[in-house]
Motif scaffolding. Structure first.
Motif, PDB file in Angstrom:
ATOM      1  N   ASP A 233     -56.067  -9.613  22.363  1.00  0.00           N
ATOM      2  CA  ASP A 233     -54.746 -10.235  22.527  1.00  0.00           C
ATOM      3  C   ASP A 233     -54.617 -11.245  21.392  1.00  0.00           C
ATOM      4  OD1 ASP A 233     -52.602 -11.845  23.195  1.00  0.00           O
ATOM      5  OD2 ASP A 233     -53.325 -12.355  25.199  1.00  0.00           O
ATOM      6  N   THR A 234     -53.914 -10.837  20.338  1.00  0.00           N
ATOM      7  CA  THR A 234     -53.924 -11.601  19.092  1.00  0.00           C
ATOM      8  C   THR A 234     -52.693 -12.497  19.007  1.00  0.00           C
ATOM      9  OG1 THR A 234     -52.712  -9.869  17.928  1.00  0.00           O
ATOM     10  CG2 THR A 234     -55.109  -9.696  17.935  1.00  0.00           C
TER      11      THR A 234
ATOM     12  N   ASN B 182     -38.162 -15.171  22.783  1.00  0.00           N
ATOM     13  CA  ASN B 182     -38.987 -14.036  22.413  1.00  0.00           C
ATOM     14  C   ASN B 182     -38.560 -12.874  23.311  1.00  0.00           C
ATOM     15  OD1 ASN B 182     -41.053 -12.247  21.783  1.00  0.00           O
ATOM     16  ND2 ASN B 182     -42.442 -13.936  21.314  1.00  0.00           N
TER      17      ASN B 182
ATOM     18  N   ARG C 244     -38.352 -12.328  17.782  1.00  0.00           N
ATOM     19  CA  ARG C 244     -37.960 -13.735  17.743  1.00  0.00           C
ATOM     20  C   ARG C 244     -36.473 -13.869  17.532  1.00  0.00           C
ATOM     21  NH1 ARG C 244     -42.000 -17.030  13.915  1.00  0.00           N
ATOM     22  NH2 ARG C 244     -40.327 -18.549  13.796  1.00  0.00           N
TER      23      ARG C 244
ATOM     24  N   ARG D   5     -42.985 -20.409  23.491  1.00  0.00           N
ATOM     25  CA  ARG D   5     -42.341 -21.345  22.563  1.00  0.00           C
ATOM     26  C   ARG D   5     -41.897 -22.613  23.288  1.00  0.00           C
ATOM     27  NH1 ARG D   5     -42.465 -19.558  17.076  1.00  0.00           N
ATOM     28  NH2 ARG D   5     -40.783 -21.054  16.776  1.00  0.00           N
TER      29      ARG D   5
ATOM     30  N   GLN E 232     -48.076 -15.521  14.067  1.00  0.00           N
ATOM     31  CA  GLN E 232     -46.654 -15.723  13.795  1.00  0.00           C
ATOM     32  C   GLN E 232     -46.302 -15.160  12.408  1.00  0.00           C
ATOM     33  OE1 GLN E 232     -46.905 -20.130  13.956  1.00  0.00           O
ATOM     34  NE2 GLN E 232     -45.706 -19.973  15.828  1.00  0.00           N
ATOM     35  N   THR E 233     -45.020 -14.935  12.197  1.00  0.00           N
ATOM     36  CA  THR E 233     -44.565 -14.527  10.865  1.00  0.00           C
ATOM     37  C   THR E 233     -45.135 -15.477   9.810  1.00  0.00           C
ATOM     38  OG1 THR E 233     -42.517 -13.720  11.851  1.00  0.00           O
ATOM     39  CG2 THR E 233     -42.507 -14.067   9.465  1.00  0.00           C
TER      40      THR E 233
ATOM     41  N   PRO F  12     -46.653 -13.543  24.905  1.00  0.00           N
ATOM     42  CA  PRO F  12     -47.709 -13.642  25.906  1.00  0.00           C
ATOM     43  C   PRO F  12     -47.760 -12.368  26.741  1.00  0.00           C
ATOM     44  CG  PRO F  12     -46.295 -15.603  25.928  1.00  0.00           C
ATOM     45  CD  PRO F  12     -45.623 -14.586  25.055  1.00  0.00           C
TER      46      PRO F  12
ATOM     47  N   GLY G  84     -47.407 -10.506  19.710  1.00  0.00           N
ATOM     48  CA  GLY G  84     -45.971 -10.727  19.661  1.00  0.00           C
ATOM     49  C   GLY G  84     -45.421 -11.598  20.758  1.00  0.00           C
TER      50      GLY G  84
ATOM     51  N   ASP H 134     -45.485 -23.514  19.538  1.00  0.00           N
ATOM     52  CA  ASP H 134     -45.944 -22.860  20.762  1.00  0.00           C
ATOM     53  C   ASP H 134     -46.647 -23.869  21.667  1.00  0.00           C
ATOM     54  OD1 ASP H 134     -45.316 -20.066  20.933  1.00  0.00           O
ATOM     55  OD2 ASP H 134     -46.583 -19.751  19.175  1.00  0.00           O
TER      56      ASP H 134
END
Ligand code: WTA
Length: 645
Positions: free
Chosen positions: A407-408, A517, A522, A511, A411-412, A385, A383, A496
């Protein structure tokens, strides 16, 4: 970039689904021969008609189709096909807001029956394949029934986060022409109630197309039901059959719309389709989280966001997983709540946002260390950093130094994880999303579009399509093309910033557009600005982000009042309340500064770069201000900065 690297744990290297070698082999095949790779992966799902055409995609011109001649049903894949083996297995442990309220356990059989009933109720209310259904529901089991019921009958759900205001809800209903809204009497979060039905009542005079409201009874609050329009879910459910046939869906039929913020204009209705989305997130859930049969998986994300859609609902169910769903917030009744829930359900994989980690870190270690957490195998974040300090705390204190962290980054619009460690394959670096998921081809470019190789920092693009990619923006395909594929022609631009280190690992820097964020949510600066200027006393507004210890970014607003209006603390308070009412509590400005004037170029463009620096108290780095129409504006803003409240 922090220099620290945590090598893959030996036991994980040996036992995880994806080892280093396997990652390399699979990744190579996924980008060199995507047709073969994804044809194989599509077998994860049950198809009514198996796809023979796998990838048919182009970013110039933009046309994205995956599995286009395949036919399937997402609800069948998430429920029905598991029943024989897992009918009595738990699908969800549902944990209420307060530990003293009754919890629920929902098996796959029960899920099937309730989703079928929900689907039959929707049909009785006139909902048909392709219709858009707006959901404005709290984190209660019924939201999963409603989403899956839509999927079952081929309706397209649009979940609106239950923290949004009536105004925001009305805008989203109108944008996708929903004629039905599903809501609850009230929601609960952190001991407070949220008047959802009342919010719907307030929204509907601005959303005249809605003729049915289906209401779930949750808190038992006294609400008004409008005859002919409002229907109680429990009453309707009692009168329908407990079985409902699935609707065969083309792989490219839309599954859902989810509104998200962009840098300009109103929120965009991002459209995801059935086949590619489910294939991709199902693979991601198994490989990134190393989900093994019987594990208990908990993604803390609200179903109002993409992380909730993909990892609280669809991906775990597609894999027949046992999940936890939680109604409340991380720190209620106290900051031990998450860890107590982990102990209660013996959670094996836990996935949350950095903002929650930072907030809980601030509460002190005791809240964590007094719980066991022995069941935990892996931790995840998404979601925003994650700062290395929060990463280290999550790793050492929450995970006792024995659980890998994924740590994925995604984005939507991407539907599933795009850049992420694999726990048995990727050395971890606190703060780095590290390595691309299968089929994902990242590229860094500079502002002119020149490709940056090797160790570099630039704008992150993705070169080729992946199955879970959004297909369009609802009702505005041109905006889809312009937003994502024209800045760097023929490439998907993520908006990003990103660094690639000497090992080839990726570090998302945040971003590079006008999207904030805030606590992992967002928010378009333009949305907050337009809410402010809709206030009678406001002439102009400019909104920027600034670093915030817990939220990641805070909302800093500059407000120019109408001529003759006096600035005051009360007015500042009113304006913050106003934004809260217009958009929702998550958009409440943190800091507000009255600005007699805003710094503008001679052509009238607001110079946000300067406003950002002032918001950060970084006055010595304002850069070139000579192009401003009136450079003295800047001095006034700096001098007045104490007046912000
Ligand atoms: C940010 C959430 C750094 C990023 C899944 C992206 C991240 C935006 C990460 C999308 C991460 C998400 N590291 N930044 N692991 N994950 N982001 O649409 O700026 O709500 O563009 O999707 O969140 O937010 P969205």
């Amino acid at each position: 970039m922090s220099g620290k690297t945590y090598p893959v744990f030996e036991t994980w290297a040996q036992n995880a689904h994806i080892s280093k070698q396997k990652y390399e082999d699979m990744y190579a095949q996924s980008v060199n021969n995507p047709d073969a790779f994804w044809a194989e992966q599509a077998k994860r799902l049950d198809w009514i008609k198996e796809p023979t055409i796998i990838k048919n995609t182009s970013f110039d011109p933009v046309s994205i189709k995956w599995f286009e001649d395949g036919v399937l049903n997402v609800a069948h894949n998430c429920i029905d096909r598991h029943l024989e083996k897992r009918g009595d297995q738990v699908a969800f442990y549902w944990e209420p807001d307060h530990p003293d309220q009754p919890a629920q356990v929902i098996t796959y059989n029960q899920l099937h029956e309730r989703v079928c009933r929900f689907a039959n109720v929707l049909k009785e209310l006139g909902v048909k394949k392709g219709d858009r259904v707006t959901l404005y529901l709290p984190m209660i089991p019924e939201i999963t029934y409603a989403m899956l019921a839509c999927a079952r009958i081929g309706a397209v759900h649009s979940v609106v986060f239950a923290g949004f205001s009536p105004e925001a809800l009305a805008g989203r209903i109108n944008d996708c022409d929903s004629t039905i809204v599903i809501t609850a009497d009230e929601g609960r979060r952190g001991g407070k109630t949220i008047p959802l039905k009342k919010n719907v009542d307030d929204a509907l005079p601005h959303a005249l197309g809605v003729d049915k409201v289906l209401v779930v009874e949750h808190t038992g609050a006294n609400i008004t039901m409008k005859g002919g329009r409002d229907v109680w879910w429990h009453e309707a459910a009692a009168g329908v059959d407990e079985f409902c046939e699935i609707e065969p869906m083309n792989a490219e039929d839309p599954l859902f719309i989810l509104y998200t913020s962009g840098s300009t204009g109103k929120p965009k209705g991002v459209v995801h389709t059935a086949g590619g989305y489910l294939t991709y997130i199902s693979l991601a859930h198994e490989t990134v989280f190393n989900y093994e049969d019987g594990d208990v998986f908990w993604c803390g994300a609200d179903l109002g966001w993409i992380t909730g859609h993909s990892f609280t609902l669809y991906a775990p169910l597609s894999n027949g997983a046992i999940s936890v769903m939680y109604e409340g917030v991380p720190n209620y009744p106290d900051a031990s709540r998450f860890w107590q829930i982990i102990d209660k359900y013996k959670v094996n994989q836990f996935y949350t946002a950095p903002t929650a980690i930072r907030a809980l870190m601030g509460a002190g270690d005791d809240f964590v260390t007094k719980t066991s957490r022995k069941s935990l195998k892996l931790l995840g974040t998404a979601g925003e950093p994650i700062n290395p300090e929060a990463w280290e705390w999550y790793f050492h204190v929450v995970g006792d130094g024995r659980c890998p962290i994924v740590d994925t980054w995604w984005q939507t619009e991407t539907g599933g994880c795009m850049i992420t460690p694999f726990p048995g394959a990727t050395d971890m670096k606190p703060g780095a999303a590290t390595t691309p998921f299968f089929g994902v081809k990242p590229q860094l470019v500079d502002n002119d579009g020149n490709v940056l190789d090797g160790e570099a920092e630039g704008n992150l693009c993705i070169l080729d399509s992946w199955p879970a990619q959004a297909r369009t923006i609802y009702g505005d395909h041109q905006r889809f093309v312009e937003t994502y594929f024209t800045t760097y022609k023929g490439k998907y631009f993520t908006s990003d910033g990103c660094k690639r280190d000497a090992d080839g690992d990726y570090w998302i820097t945040g971003r590079v557009d006008d999207v904030l964020n805030v606590s992992g949510h967002r928010m378009g600066t333009a949305e907050v600005e337009s809410a402010l200027v809709s206030h009678d006393l406001v002439s102009e507004a400019a909104v920027v982000g600034y670093p915030h210890d817990v939220k990641g970014q805070g909302i800093y607003v500059y407000v120019t009042l109408m001529a003759g209006v006096k600035q005051s603390d009360d007015l500042a308070k009113d304006l913050r309340q106003w934004v809260r009412k217009e958009i929702g509590p998550i958009a409440t400005p943190d800091l507000l500064q009255f600005a007699p004037d805003l710094p503008k170029t001679r052509s009238g463009k607001i110079m946000r770069r300067i406003l950002r620096k002032i918001a950060e108290d970084d006055f010595s780095n304002l850069g070139d201000i000579s192009t401003l129409a009136d450079p003295s504006v800047v001095d006034t803003l700096i001098n007045d900065r104490q007046n912000r409240s």
